[in-house]
Design a protein around this motif. Structure first.
Motif, PDB file in Angstrom:
ATOM      1  N   HIS A 119      43.815  41.066  40.684  1.00  0.00           N
ATOM      2  CA  HIS A 119      44.225  40.277  41.684  1.00  0.00           C
ATOM      3  C   HIS A 119      43.601  38.958  41.960  1.00  0.00           C
ATOM      4  O   HIS A 119      42.371  38.562  41.408  1.00  0.00           O
ATOM      5  CB  HIS A 119      43.877  40.912  43.221  1.00  0.00           C
ATOM      6  N   ASP A 152      34.981  39.249  40.441  1.00  0.00           N
ATOM      7  CA  ASP A 152      36.146  40.000  41.183  1.00  0.00           C
ATOM      8  C   ASP A 152      37.186  39.073  41.977  1.00  0.00           C
ATOM      9  O   ASP A 152      36.914  38.358  42.855  1.00  0.00           O
ATOM     10  CB  ASP A 152      35.402  40.758  42.354  1.00  0.00           C
ATOM     11  N   ASP A 153      38.274  38.895  41.288  1.00  0.00           N
ATOM     12  CA  ASP A 153      38.518  39.625  40.147  1.00  0.00           C
ATOM     13  C   ASP A 153      39.596  38.701  39.139  1.00  0.00           C
ATOM     14  O   ASP A 153      40.457  39.066  38.487  1.00  0.00           O
ATOM     15  CB  ASP A 153      39.689  40.673  40.568  1.00  0.00           C
ATOM     16  N   GLU A 187      44.555  41.556  47.658  1.00  0.00           N
ATOM     17  CA  GLU A 187      43.737  42.802  47.592  1.00  0.00           C
ATOM     18  C   GLU A 187      42.400  42.716  48.576  1.00  0.00           C
ATOM     19  O   GLU A 187      42.037  43.746  48.993  1.00  0.00           O
ATOM     20  CB  GLU A 187      43.288  42.830  46.371  1.00  0.00           C
ATOM     21  N   GLU A 188      41.862  41.554  48.594  1.00  0.00           N
ATOM     22  CA  GLU A 188      40.868  41.397  49.490  1.00  0.00           C
ATOM     23  C   GLU A 188      41.117  41.344  50.917  1.00  0.00           C
ATOM     24  O   GLU A 188      40.019  41.447  51.805  1.00  0.00           O
ATOM     25  CB  GLU A 188      39.873  40.277  49.037  1.00  0.00           C
ATOM     26  N   ASP A 214      39.794  46.221  37.887  1.00  0.00           N
ATOM     27  CA  ASP A 214      39.352  45.687  39.008  1.00  0.00           C
ATOM     28  C   ASP A 214      37.978  46.657  39.517  1.00  0.00           C
ATOM     29  O   ASP A 214      37.724  46.686  40.419  1.00  0.00           O
ATOM     30  CB  ASP A 214      40.003  45.648  40.299  1.00  0.00           C
TER      31      ASP A 214
HETATM   32 ZN   LIG Z   1      38.616  43.339  43.520  1.00  0.00          ZN
END
Ligand SMILES: [Zn+2]
Length: 481
Positions: A119, A152-153, A187-188, A214
């Protein structure tokens, strides 16, 4: 902090090919990865400069800019038939989620297709004052690159790009392996449009193997394959006992206040050891690597004299057993506390669910527990429920063998199969939509990466080994009939 610069060169990687005819190509891949690393790190730094926070309070133009940069990087590898930026609606609404990047190349001659996931969005940076370097100003110090998303990431994104690039270089772009790159943009922020995205792009995303880059590694010298992830259940729990507040001097001692009821109710969630005591929450029985109580004390920063909770192997408690944590409370602050019986109190309950149980099942057990244990007939409300299923890899699949062999070649030591106490809820969506695919959870982080926290960083040696692992994995898959 452990660092191991002498691990940088790994002569074993060039010579340990299991198929003798492929050794030359593996050596060429290893060389191409090594030669490409400085450029990959520079491009990673450029990605870090884009503050692509996917939360709704932040500028979506930055997430779009980061998607465009990622699309350009994927196009630049020269091996994809199509590269596009796409969005899907969130849930049932018309609102679109953040932009994802999707790139595909069709398989030929019966070779498998591998989907590479990472991501490009990041967590909010928090306060600059908590950082030693500015969050969106990538900075190399020693062996590490600091910045929000450096690990990340965005490092996962660049690991895919750099691995594909090296493999493309060695093969001149003439290979049979099918490739899909799916670089998510939210994603976050709960992967809110993920499941619609999967449905809308089902054919383009279909793959035999899915690599989710991830997660993290055992340490900077030892790779991990994540084979178990706990699920999660969170909800708001409100306990009410009175229709309005009253003077504690008048009614205290006879009328039950909501805080008393809440404290007594919460206490029933654990036994005296601190283990979860909720009937119906299950555990999984599985072996775990050695991890001492000392290490736990150090890594989780227990204060002197504070004892760990739970029973059994330390990692088993964090990977294969449930946990329940109270992560927030709504009640008057201490400064504003008056002598009152509180009519109502709310807390946020955050539970981790062991692999082997569905989140829905675990939520049912938790809800039943809080209703059955309400003290003094208190009124219980459970709202704002959020769930993600746990995940357990079937390690007997051929792809697990191929990726652990590639990791061994790249790192010079065997991979450790690990569980993760946290959750990656979208993996459950992947399993649901692509039940036949083998899902491999790899990563570029290490125990000092501090993802989501100030001073997030990437260990550059780990990055190189992660890129090499993936490039060697692609080389292996391309040889599978
Ligand atoms: Zn992540």
């Amino acid at each position: 902090m452990t660092q191991n610069p002498e691990h940088e060169e790994n002569p074993a990687a060039a010579t340990s090919g299991s198929h003798s005819g492929s050794t030359a190509r593996q050596a060429a891949v290893t060389e191409a990865v090594g030669a490409g690393i400085p450029n990959a790190i520079a491009q990673l730094a450029d990605l870090v400069r884009i503050p692509s926070v996917s939360w709704s309070a932040f500028d979506p133009a930055d997430v779009q800019a980061s998607a465009e940069r990622v699309a350009a990087l994927l196009t630049g590898t020269g091996v994809f038939d199509s590269v596009s930026i796409a969005r899907a609606p969130i849930g049932e609404s018309d609102t679109l989620g953040q932009p994802a990047v999707l790139a595909t190349r069709a398989a030929r001659n019966g070779r498998p297709t591998v989907l590479l996931y990472a991501h490009h969005d990041v967590q909010p940076p928090g306060r600059d004052a908590d950082w030693e370097t500015l969050p969106f100003e990538p900075t190399v110090k020693g062996d590490r690159l600091y910045g929000r998303g450096a690990a990340d990431d965005k490092a996962g994104v660049m690991a895919h790009v750099a691995a594909v690039r090296a493999f493309a270089e060695v093969t001149g772009g003439d290979f049979d392996l099918g490739l899909v790159a799916f670089i998510e943009g939210e994603e976050e922020f709960g992967s809110r449009s993920f499941s619609n995205f999967l449905q809308q792009n089902r054919d383009a995303l279909a793959a035999d193997v899915i690599v989710v880059a991830d997660s993290d590694n055992w340490d900077v010298n030892t790779p991990s394959l994540t084979v178990a992830l706990r699920g999660n259940v969170t909800f708001r729990l409100t306990v009410s006992t009175l229709a309005h507040a009253s003077h504690s001097g008048m009614f205290g001692g006879a009328a039950p206040d909501a805080m008393l009821a809440m404290v007594r109710l919460l206490d029933t969630l654990w036994d005296a050891e601190g283990s979860v005591a909720v009937a119906g929450l299950t555990s999984t029985d599985a072996a775990t690597p050695e991890y001492s109580e000392e290490k736990l004390r150090e890594e989780a920063a227990l204060l002197d004299g504070v004892r760990p909770i739970g029973t059994g192997e330390v990692l088993g408690r964090m990977w294969f057993k449930p946990s329940v944590t109270v992560t927030g409370i709504d009640a008057p602050s201490v400064d504003n506390a008056s002598n009152t019986l509180l009519p109502s109190v709310s807390v946020r309950i955050s539970a981790r669910i062991a692999p082997g149980q569905t989140a829905a099942d675990a939520f049912a057990a938790l809800e039943r527990h809080v209703r059955e244990h309400a003290p003094f007939g208190a009124v219980i409300e459970v709202t704002e429920v959020d769930m993600g299923d746990p995940f357990l890899v079937d390690t007997s699949g051929w792809a697990v063998g191929e990726v652990t062999a590639a990791m061994h070649e790249a790192w010079g030591v065997p991979a450790v199969e690990v569980g993760i106490g946290g959750s990656i809820p979208f993996i459950a969506d992947l399993v649901r939509v692509f039940p036949e695919a083998q899902i491999l959870v790899t990563g570029v982080e290490d125990p000092d990466s501090r993802a989501h926290s100030p001073n997030e960083s990437l260990h550059l040696g780990v990055f190189k080994r992660a890129v090499l692992s993936e490039a060697l994995f692609l080389e292996r898959l391309d040889r599978r009939g």
